[in-house]
Scaffold this motif. Sequence first.
Motif, PDB file in Angstrom:
ATOM      1  N   LEU A 160      -1.262 -27.009  42.546  1.00  0.00           N
ATOM      2  CA  LEU A 160      -2.704 -26.916  43.208  1.00  0.00           C
ATOM      3  C   LEU A 160      -2.701 -25.609  43.979  1.00  0.00           C
ATOM      4  O   LEU A 160      -4.003 -25.284  44.002  1.00  0.00           O
ATOM      5  N   ARG A 161      -1.740 -24.960  44.368  1.00  0.00           N
ATOM      6  CA  ARG A 161      -1.926 -23.513  44.860  1.00  0.00           C
ATOM      7  C   ARG A 161      -2.551 -22.700  43.871  1.00  0.00           C
ATOM      8  O   ARG A 161      -3.401 -22.005  44.224  1.00  0.00           O
ATOM      9  N   LEU A 162      -2.135 -22.639  42.734  1.00  0.00           N
ATOM     10  CA  LEU A 162      -2.750 -21.763  41.535  1.00  0.00           C
ATOM     11  C   LEU A 162      -4.044 -22.326  41.465  1.00  0.00           C
ATOM     12  O   LEU A 162      -4.918 -21.255  41.187  1.00  0.00           O
ATOM     13  N   LEU A 163      -4.684 -23.614  41.391  1.00  0.00           N
ATOM     14  CA  LEU A 163      -5.879 -23.944  40.965  1.00  0.00           C
ATOM     15  C   LEU A 163      -6.643 -23.338  42.258  1.00  0.00           C
ATOM     16  O   LEU A 163      -7.905 -22.895  41.761  1.00  0.00           O
ATOM     17  N   THR A 164      -6.299 -23.230  43.385  1.00  0.00           N
ATOM     18  CA  THR A 164      -6.921 -22.804  44.383  1.00  0.00           C
ATOM     19  C   THR A 164      -7.266 -21.241  44.234  1.00  0.00           C
ATOM     20  O   THR A 164      -8.496 -20.748  44.446  1.00  0.00           O
ATOM     21  N   ILE A 165      -6.258 -20.640  43.804  1.00  0.00           N
ATOM     22  CA  ILE A 165      -6.432 -19.086  43.562  1.00  0.00           C
ATOM     23  C   ILE A 165      -7.427 -18.893  42.488  1.00  0.00           C
ATOM     24  O   ILE A 165      -8.513 -18.172  42.660  1.00  0.00           O
ATOM     25  N   PRO A 200       5.624 -25.821  38.850  1.00  0.00           N
ATOM     26  CA  PRO A 200       5.881 -25.666  40.241  1.00  0.00           C
ATOM     27  C   PRO A 200       7.389 -26.381  40.596  1.00  0.00           C
ATOM     28  O   PRO A 200       7.974 -27.205  39.816  1.00  0.00           O
ATOM     29  N   PRO A 201       8.121 -25.905  41.728  1.00  0.00           N
ATOM     30  CA  PRO A 201       9.515 -26.432  41.715  1.00  0.00           C
ATOM     31  C   PRO A 201       9.480 -27.931  41.856  1.00  0.00           C
ATOM     32  O   PRO A 201      10.611 -28.451  41.577  1.00  0.00           O
ATOM     33  N   ALA A 216      -4.242 -35.880  43.257  1.00  0.00           N
ATOM     34  CA  ALA A 216      -4.246 -34.774  44.003  1.00  0.00           C
ATOM     35  C   ALA A 216      -5.313 -33.684  43.518  1.00  0.00           C
ATOM     36  O   ALA A 216      -6.069 -32.932  44.408  1.00  0.00           O
ATOM     37  N   ALA A 217      -5.297 -33.147  42.308  1.00  0.00           N
ATOM     38  CA  ALA A 217      -6.129 -32.180  41.667  1.00  0.00           C
ATOM     39  C   ALA A 217      -7.392 -32.891  41.714  1.00  0.00           C
ATOM     40  O   ALA A 217      -8.440 -31.837  41.929  1.00  0.00           O
TER      41      ALA A 217
END
Length: 250
Positions: A160-165, A200-201, A216-217
């Motif tokens: 989700l962090r990469l999607l936001t970026i 992701p980890p 969530a996505a």
Amino acid sequence: MRISVELIPRGEAEVLADAATVRAALPAANTFNIPDLMRFPLRSWDACALARSVLPAAIPHIRAIDIPPGDEQALGDTVAAAGLTEVLVIKGDPPSDMSRHTYPNSSEAVIQRLKRHHPNLRVYAAFDPYRQGFRDELAEVDRKRDAGADGFFTQPLFDLRLLTICAEMLRGTEVFWGIAPVLGERSKAYWETTNRVVFPPDFSPTLEWNREFARAAVGLISSLAANVYFMPIKVNLAKYFDGLLDGNSA
């Protein structure tokens, strides 16, 4: 918000059966997108014409390297005759059968020529944050926009962090954000090796993790007023989609 599901064009009966399964298990779906796979005789635009009997919209994938220069008008005519108004143009991987004839086209060249002959055709291009650095990928985005691309389909994302970026990078652009279930260690290794994905980890190649991530996505994508497409490869469609978006604002 548009929700598309990618179908594999194994054959006419299979496309119709998978489309019916998706409609039953994921009522929110309103679009199909279908790749053009050389190992199957059914072309993507013909499969999309079939799938439109189940959902109103279908988007065929067009492989740029398969299009002889000068054939874009005929291809656009074929797509229009099938009742289709949108296509996704990708460059395409070289065939494993080297006797198959391909052409040194870029996706930008095919997009430009398709739009020249069929200006009302909505043409999407590909965006992949994994294959190269962001600067180079955004330069490709600019070239595809200049060629006439109306929007983008992304490589499936798993963070989700990469999607936001990436959403910040593509602000103001129509985007179908990709989501794909990855089940099992072999599948995970394939995505890491072939598609250069960095998971992701907390990633786990289980159905449960992938369904939770998809929920969530889709929530995040909905908040961005964007679109989503699912690429449910090697997964039971009913098990993956059943109740997936129940209670989701999408």
